[in-house]
Design a protein around this motif. Structure first.
Motif, short mmCIF file in Angstrom:
data_model
loop_
_atom_site.label_atom_id
_atom_site.label_comp_id
_atom_site.label_asym_id
_atom_site.label_seq_id
_atom_site.Cartn_x
_atom_site.Cartn_y
_atom_site.Cartn_z
N GLY A 88 0.81 -1.21 0.00
CA GLY A 88 0.00 0.00 0.00
C GLY A 88 0.84 1.25 0.00
N ALA A 89 0.29 2.29 -0.58
CA ALA A 89 1.04 3.53 -0.78
C ALA A 89 1.37 4.25 0.53
N VAL A 90 0.44 4.32 1.44
CA VAL A 90 0.65 5.07 2.68
C VAL A 90 1.78 4.44 3.50
N ALA A 91 1.72 3.14 3.68
CA ALA A 91 2.76 2.45 4.46
C ALA A 91 4.12 2.57 3.77
N SER A 104 9.56 9.70 -4.13
CA SER A 104 10.59 9.74 -3.10
C SER A 104 11.92 10.30 -3.61
N GLY A 105 12.18 10.14 -4.91
CA GLY A 105 13.42 10.62 -5.49
C GLY A 105 14.64 9.77 -5.17
N ILE A 106 14.44 8.61 -4.59
CA ILE A 106 15.54 7.74 -4.18
C ILE A 106 16.03 6.86 -5.32
N PHE A 107 15.13 6.45 -6.19
CA PHE A 107 15.39 5.34 -7.09
C PHE A 107 15.83 5.74 -8.49
N LEU A 157 7.86 4.00 5.08
CA LEU A 157 9.08 3.19 4.97
C LEU A 157 10.17 3.91 4.19
N LEU A 158 9.79 4.55 3.09
CA LEU A 158 10.79 5.24 2.26
C LEU A 158 11.34 6.49 2.94
N ASP A 159 10.51 7.16 3.74
CA ASP A 159 11.01 8.29 4.52
C ASP A 159 12.11 7.81 5.48
#
Length: 140
Positions: A63-66, A104-107, A70-72
């Motif tokens: 799910g998007a919210v969870a 998130s800008g991480i990937f 996690l990504l934060d």
């Protein structure tokens, strides 16, 4: 030899996509380390330090919210240890979770399940699929 560290993060136990990706990577000459399902962010960070991979593949389908939470947490942890510019992070999930991963800008690369196997293999080779420009007639 390049190394890929893979994990299905948070409480996600779905690993089929991750296993398939890591198997393709092995065939392309990568060394792979699979942390498995439902891996806490702290364990991913510990293994990044230990294994020193060139690619970290994270998977999440629930799910998007969870995932956003996690990504934060993940972003803060990789910033603390200063590795974000030395490792390529990639993500695999659903269309919904892939949108959150993109925000998130991480990937470096995000797979949402719509890709063909060829697209994944070309990514692992550092290439992109060539798409021929379609030239449609504009009159009868």
């Amino acid at each position: 030899m390049k190394k890929i560290l893979g994990a299905s993060i948070g409480s996600d136990v779905h690993v089929a996509g991750l296993l398939n990706f890591l198997e393709l990577a092995k065939k392309e000459g990568y060394e792979t380390v699979n942390l498995g399902a439902a891996v806490p962010i702290s364990r991913v960070i510990e293994n990044i330090k230990k294994e020193k991979p060139s690619i970290v593949a994270l998977s999440y389908r629930l799910g998007a919210v969870a995932l956003s939470t996690l990504l934060d947490e993940f972003s803060k942890e990789i910033a603390k240890i200063g590795i974000d510019d030395k490792i390529d992070f990639i993500f695999g999930g659903t269309t919904e979770t892939s949108e959150i991963a993109a925000q998130s800008g991480i990937f470096k690369k995000i797979f949402d399940g719509s890709e063909e196997e060829e697209d994944v293999v070309l990514f692992l080779r550092g290439q992109m699929k060539y798409r021929e420009k379609q030239d449609y007639p504009d009159s009868l």
